[in-house]
Design an enzyme around this catalytic site. Structure first.
Site, short mmCIF file in Angstrom:
data_model
loop_
_atom_site.label_atom_id
_atom_site.label_comp_id
_atom_site.label_asym_id
_atom_site.label_seq_id
_atom_site.Cartn_x
_atom_site.Cartn_y
_atom_site.Cartn_z
N CYS A 52 0.86 -1.16 0.00
CA CYS A 52 0.00 0.00 0.00
C CYS A 52 0.90 1.23 0.00
O CYS A 52 2.10 1.11 0.17
CB CYS A 52 -0.86 0.11 1.27
N ARG A 74 1.32 1.62 -5.80
CA ARG A 74 1.48 0.63 -4.74
C ARG A 74 0.16 -0.08 -4.41
O ARG A 74 0.09 -0.87 -3.48
CB ARG A 74 2.03 1.30 -3.47
N TRP A 78 -3.68 -1.89 -1.33
CA TRP A 78 -3.70 -3.15 -2.09
C TRP A 78 -4.03 -4.21 -1.06
O TRP A 78 -3.26 -4.46 -0.13
CB TRP A 78 -2.34 -3.41 -2.73
N ASN A 80 1.32 0.10 5.91
CA ASN A 80 1.82 -0.65 4.75
C ASN A 80 2.58 -1.84 5.32
O ASN A 80 3.38 -1.66 6.23
CB ASN A 80 2.75 0.25 3.92
N GLY A 81 2.33 -3.04 4.78
CA GLY A 81 3.06 -4.20 5.28
C GLY A 81 2.10 -5.24 5.84
O GLY A 81 0.90 -5.21 5.57
N GLU A 110 7.68 -13.63 -21.04
CA GLU A 110 7.37 -12.22 -20.87
C GLU A 110 6.08 -11.86 -21.62
O GLU A 110 5.21 -11.16 -21.09
CB GLU A 110 8.56 -11.37 -21.35
N LYS A 146 2.52 -10.46 -20.01
CA LYS A 146 1.85 -9.23 -20.46
C LYS A 146 0.37 -9.51 -20.72
O LYS A 146 -0.49 -8.77 -20.30
CB LYS A 146 2.46 -8.67 -21.76
N GLU A 179 -1.66 -10.15 -17.50
CA GLU A 179 -1.85 -8.98 -16.65
C GLU A 179 -2.97 -8.07 -17.12
O GLU A 179 -3.73 -7.58 -16.31
CB GLU A 179 -0.56 -8.13 -16.67
N HIS A 191 5.64 -33.17 -24.75
CA HIS A 191 5.78 -33.95 -23.52
C HIS A 191 4.58 -33.78 -22.58
O HIS A 191 4.69 -34.08 -21.40
CB HIS A 191 7.08 -33.57 -22.80
N LYS A 243 1.66 -1.60 -9.11
CA LYS A 243 2.91 -1.38 -9.85
C LYS A 243 4.11 -1.88 -9.04
O LYS A 243 5.05 -2.43 -9.57
CB LYS A 243 3.04 0.12 -10.15
O1 M6R Z 1 9.56 -3.05 -9.62
P1 M6R Z 1 10.03 -4.44 -9.97
O2 M6R Z 1 10.75 -4.49 -11.26
O3 M6R Z 1 10.82 -5.06 -8.85
O4 M6R Z 1 8.70 -5.29 -10.12
C1 M6R Z 1 8.76 -6.66 -10.36
C2 M6R Z 1 7.44 -7.18 -10.85
O5 M6R Z 1 6.44 -6.96 -9.89
C3 M6R Z 1 7.02 -6.52 -12.16
O6 M6R Z 1 7.97 -6.69 -13.17
C4 M6R Z 1 5.67 -7.09 -12.66
O7 M6R Z 1 5.81 -8.42 -13.02
C5 M6R Z 1 5.16 -6.22 -13.81
N1 M6R Z 1 3.83 -5.77 -13.50
C6 M6R Z 1 5.18 -6.90 -15.12
O8 M6R Z 1 4.58 -6.16 -16.13
#
Ligand code: M6R
Length: 606
Positions: free
Chosen positions: A2, A30, A77, A103-104, A481, A485, A488, A504, A601
């Site tokens: 958060c 956050r 969050w 936060n935490g 990757e 994407k 997400e 397999h 984020k």
């Molecule tokens: O800020 P960071 O690079 O440490 O974050 C790591 C992941 O949380 C981040 O790359 C996440 O997977 C992204 N939302 C991917 O698009």
């Protein structure tokens, strides 16, 4: 996880609630499940809360007439308890005297809750935050600092808290353990800002204190006093930070993600220009580290999510450039794994935010053993950059979209350039790569110029309920990757597979409802990948190929990609093709692209 915020007005005429809301807007990376703000007005706790983003809270607060000088705020969050007004922070204690943002995670919250319930304390939420709020209220006997210190002794976990009490309306108390929290005193107005991240302070310069574990700060408009856990006053060593105007804007694009995808060519050109020196690439930040690089026997890369994928993609190249074994670690697994004793390890920690809790925890558990630690990070005032030996900036400017695009590309490019730097120090041949790396902006321009065609395919494929992404060699982590994407932002199930593994087991899933997206960027493995794609076609699976040539025997759906002489760096345009494809699928499906559901984020809990 958060974002927490606090503000005390001193000489400016800024309004506390509104100033906190401005700060929260910048902390939404956050989490954005719910938001709230609180102050003390005429001896009572005043609070506003909404489920959803900060804009909704702003609408609620907009016409208030309260004269205030202090406020605290929170963007959530959810970890403990669903998305509801009751679970939104600030949490208010059972005596209605304290408002607290957190936060935490309080790990022993159930045990503490049972204790408090046995003492007749009532609860209204499912949060661990309400537990620490009620615990402080229960322990409060007229000295808030003492009650907080006593509560800290009883709570386990990592947390940062900011609170106000009706008995001291012009004072904010703050404390932290393992979570970031900074107090900044504005050099001109003397207004005080408290935040999980200094980049959320208003534009100005600040004398800033970064809270250390178990310290408690007592903050007024005229004094910042830091107490150690034994109650003794500590010297508060302030550092100066300058916060410039937050320039994030969509610049005419519908989404930040789309804009950020389009920034990647100029970003790569900027990075290459900065690192080019005497016809090679090098890092000034590492100019005194040649001895460490020469002694290096292992490289450990630690990261999460897309940052982890950047490590996986670059692994082979780093090994080729250093002739040293490179291990790519998922940060969330790292500190629980059994590590063989390894000497002379250089750690590369990759994080866009520099605040990812898993990454920080993994790094910290081995920090002392690293010969050299290098952060690749997009936030120069982050916790990570303060704790590693060296910091290499990603230079991506602010990345707003939760889905990482330009920061990821910068991570990958910087890893390739680091490989060149290491090979220069180690005197390992690298000449043939210099020109190919210099062509990366061209390769990115090329894929961006194919946006319309990628969009057309994305819109056609948006009707598929399930996706495989596949490739071989470094095209496999590229597939990982691309699948991430898509998951997400479109919420579609997507799995990445090395093409050879299909037969397999996973091939059992193939039918006409499953779409396979194949990346054919590695010449030496392309023929084998094509055989695997034929096997999919033979079972009525739908196939889209990103690659060079046409393959009418498998599919009509082929998007030609730029050839850069060498396969290694093809990863960058192929990843960008994956970003564009996912973006247009999500857009076609009408999803919330920049702030997808359930995500944040920066993930600041383990
Ligand atoms: O800020 P960071 O690079 O440490 O974050 C790591 C992941 O949380 C981040 O790359 C996440 O997977 C992204 N939302 C991917 O698009």
């Amino acid at each position: 996880m958060c974002g927490i915020y606090g503000y005390i007005q001193s000489k400016s005429n800024k309004k506390p609630l509104e100033t906190c809301l401005d700060g929260l807007q910048k902390l939404q990376y956050r989490g954005y499940d719910s938001a709230g703000v609180a102050s003390i007005h005429k001896g009572t706790v005043l609070s506003f809360k909404t489920v959803g983003k900060v804009d909704l809270l702003s609408a609620l607060v907009k016409d208030h007439k309260y004269e205030l000088n202090t406020a605290i705020a929170h963007t959530r969050w959810a970890t403990h308890g669903g998305l509801s007004a009751e679970n939104t922070h600030p949490q208010i204690d059972y005596k209605k005297s304290i408002a607290l943002v957190h936060n935490g995670i309080i790990e022993n919250y159930l045990e503490l809750k049972e204790f408090l319930l046995s003492k007749g304390v009532a609860f209204t939420s499912e949060t661990d935050t309400e537990v620490i709020t009620n615990l402080i209220a229960y322990l409060y006997k007229g000295d808030l600092k003492k009650a907080i210190a006593e509560a800290f002794k009883r709570v386990q976990g990592s947390f940062a808290i900011v609170l106000i009490h009706k008995d001291s309306p012009e004072t904010i108390f703050a404390g932290a353990r393992g979570c970031p929290l900074a107090v900044g005193i504005c050099d001109t107005s003397k207004d005080v800002y408290i935040s999980s991240d200094t980049s959320s302070f208003s534009e100005s310069s600040y004398s800033t204190y970064f809270m250390k574990n178990d310290e408690i700060a007592e903050i007024t408009s005229t004094a910042l006093t830091i107490y150690a856990s034994d109650g003794k006053v500590k010297k508060n060593d302030l550092s100066t930070i300058i916060i410039s105007k937050d320039e994030a804007s969509k610049d005419g694009y519908d989404h930040y993600m789309h804009k950020e995808i389009h920034e990647q060519s100029s970003l790569s050109a900027r990075i290459l220009k900065k690192r080019m020196l005497l016809n090679t690439f090098s890092f000034k930040e590492l100019e005194n580290d040649n001895t460490f690089i020469e002694q290096m026997e292992h490289i450990d890369v630690i990261a999460c999510g897309s940052s982890y994928h950047a490590g996986l993609i670059a692994k082979e190249f780093l090994e080729e450039m250093t002739l040293t074994p490179v291990t790519i670690h998922l940060a969330s697994e790292y500190r629980y794994a059994k590590h063989l004793e390894k000497k002379n390890t250089v750690a590369i920690i990759i994080s866009q935010s520099g605040e990812t809790a898993d990454t920080l925890a993994a790094f910290r558990c081995k920090k002392e053993s690293f010969l050299l630690s290098i952060a690749l990070c997009n936030n120069d005032t982050s916790t990570l950059t303060r704790e590693t030996h060296r910091f290499i900036p990603l230079m991506a400017k602010k990345e707003v979209s939760v889905c990482s695009t330009k920061a990821f590309t910068s991570q990958l490019l910087n890893l390739y350039l680091l490989g060149i730097h290491f090979s220069n120090v180690l005197k390992i041949e690298n000449k043939s790569y210099i020109e190919e790396l210099s062509n990366i902006p061209l390769a990115i321009d090329d894929v961006l110029s194919k946006e319309e065609i990628i969009k057309k395919y994305a819109e056609t494929y948006a009707c598929y309920p399930y996706f495989f992404f596949t490739g071989r060699g470094n095209m496999y982590p590229v597939s990982m990757e691309a699948a991430l994407k898509l998951k997400e932002i479109s919420y579609l199930p997507a799995e990445a597979l090395p093409a050879g593994e299909m037969k397999h087991g996973p091939i059992a899933l193939i039918d006409e409802n499953l779409a396979t997206i194949a990346f054919l960027g590695t010449e030496k493995t392309a023929p084998k990948t094509l055989s695997n794609l034929s096997e999919i076609k033979a079972r009525d699976g739908k196939v889209l190929i990103f690659g060079g040539d046409t393959h009418p025997e498998i599919t009509q759906d082929v998007i030609a990609m730029y050839k850069n002489g060498n396969d290694t760096f093809a990863s960058i345009p192929y990843c960008i093709a994956g970003q564009i494809f996912s973006y247009f699928i999500a857009k076609k499906l009408g999803k919330e692209i920049d702030f997808p559901r359930n995500l944040a984020k920066s993930v600041t809990v383990e």
